[in-house]
Design an enzyme around this catalytic site. Sequence first.
Site, PDB file in Angstrom:
ATOM      1  N   HIS A 106       0.840  -1.187   0.000  1.00 31.79           N
ATOM      2  CA  HIS A 106       0.000   0.000   0.000  1.00 31.79           C
ATOM      3  C   HIS A 106       0.881   1.245   0.000  1.00 31.79           C
ATOM      4  O   HIS A 106       2.046   1.206   0.421  1.00 31.79           O
ATOM      5  CB  HIS A 106      -0.901   0.021   1.235  1.00 31.79           C
ATOM      6  CG  HIS A 106      -1.851  -1.130   1.299  1.00 31.79           C
ATOM      7  ND1 HIS A 106      -2.980  -1.200   0.516  1.00 31.79           N
ATOM      8  CD2 HIS A 106      -1.834  -2.269   2.046  1.00 31.79           C
ATOM      9  CE1 HIS A 106      -3.631  -2.324   0.779  1.00 31.79           C
ATOM     10  NE2 HIS A 106      -2.952  -2.996   1.688  1.00 31.79           N
ATOM     11  N   CYS A 135      -0.574   2.301  -4.367  1.00 31.45           N
ATOM     12  CA  CYS A 135      -1.374   3.486  -4.663  1.00 31.45           C
ATOM     13  C   CYS A 135      -0.489   4.722  -4.559  1.00 31.45           C
ATOM     14  O   CYS A 135       0.381   4.802  -3.692  1.00 31.45           O
ATOM     15  CB  CYS A 135      -2.534   3.605  -3.682  1.00 31.45           C
ATOM     16  SG  CYS A 135      -3.775   2.308  -3.841  1.00 31.45           S
TER      17      CYS A 135
END
Length: 572
Positions: free
Chosen positions: A158, A200
Amino acid sequence: MVRKFGGASFIFALFVLACTGECRNMLESIVEDDNSIGTKWAVLVAGSNGWYNYRHQADVCHAYQLLKKGGLKDENIILFMYDDIAYHPENPRPGVIINSPHGHDVYKGVPKDYTGKDCNADNLYAVILGNKSALTGGSGKVVDSGPNDYIFIYYTDHGGPGLIGMPVDPLVYANDLNNVLKKKHASGKYKKMVFYMEACDSGSMFDGLLPKGLNIYVTTASKPNENSWATYCSADGGECLGECPPKDYKDICLGDLFSVSWLEDSDLHNRRVETLKKQYRRIRKRVVNNGTEGSHIMQYGDLYIHKDALSRYMGSDYRKNSSTNNDESWIPSRTHVNQRDVHILYLLSKFRAAPEGSTKKTEAYRKLNETLSQRQHVDNSVRHIGEILFGVENGPEVLKNVPPAGQPLVDDLDCLKSFIGFLLLRRLLKTVADEKTRSTASPSQSPQSHTSVSQSHISKILKDEDFAGIALIRIISAEMKFKDKWLACISLGEQTFRTQVSDQTDKPTWNSERKLRLERHGPHLARISVFEVRHNCGCGNRLYLLLVIFDHFRSEKGEWRSLIISGRHGSC
């Protein structure tokens, strides 16, 4: 014979003159002996832990198998992974990890270099720099490269603006990572480096921060302000997001879209012929997914390197790879899931699968509601901060502004790091206090161990009897001393939300109805703060309203029971 030799010489010379750039690099990769181009090094990093993050460790294990078959030696492949997936209680195939619906086991033989608490940012920096003295735990392997060596780094997890995660705090920040890369270049310990990053907002780790001239080529899964996507996902109830995983794999995603794209492309094609540029162009079509449920992969650094053949960095299992001219044949039409929503998918699936009326159903609902509430709290807090800094009218638009390409998305990374450090410290203190409370309440039960501060906060588990229900709170009206535009904030423990701004009035009303999660031994006092908008929530004319909740829960039949409140007001 002389004429034929001369003609042949002319033809060969003409071919060499025409074959420049990408073609020349490809030819060099084919004809060069492995030892003549130095050693190939690889650093593979899975930055997460937890079952619902299965895909990250699966990606990294697949990458290891790819490089190992390509001829890289274990002594030159350094792997970071928390290693809590293969033998996780929810794994339907203990000791096995797969990265695609029809894939084989990619876990077998994977080196355990930096696992558990040793899988951290400081060790990652030390490994890249080849600094054994800075290591804490782990196998001790580092990138002990020389000036003619090639380095491949692959990271998956992430991320957010200017940062990416690790299973153990601290996080990896863009300025720290780029400083490590600059320092590595200054040491003269490599010839070229390729960095693939799946996360991301991964473009924000390099855009405007990675200078040219370091002989580093970077490909990221997304733009600086864009989510990346997971694939091969399943959910309870027969839903399938992407090609369906085996039936025994429920509630998880087997891989990430950018990651499985470059991995499967590398498996399929001859890496001695395929270049980084060609791979970038091919997988870009798959990852963007026709502009929906996909992301835009990006390139940074010294783009001339993308003319190199993949084999320079990944090796080549030449006997098993075969080139193809049909670039579209391997790109299926799929639906994928936003990386940020995979955890929600996991919790929602657990809720749907739990028997009606069971404690599992109640616990699954509580966890889902808690996670959604945390998201809402963060969103509202950020929006509120924007309104304080830039005004109620301008705040939302300012927060949406993105710097042009070539400028960092985060312009003050030191400030970001300090702020997040404060939040992590606050979270740690709360976690310690919660564990102490639970230990005092149940001395026979040992506190739950936590792998990291961030993970403990998300996965905090309460007993079923501690779930009191859901409170419905609504501000009906207020009477102020003078007319103005007003904003109200309501908080119950860590749950906070704000109302819309009222019209110019001395008797504001708001569309403030909100449901809050309640715990029997949790906070029972909600605070409502009303602010003058023109003072940007300053203290001077702030009004406090305190709500004391005595009776509050939604029964099992779904009926709302009474909510009794008492209140007072005053100025600070």
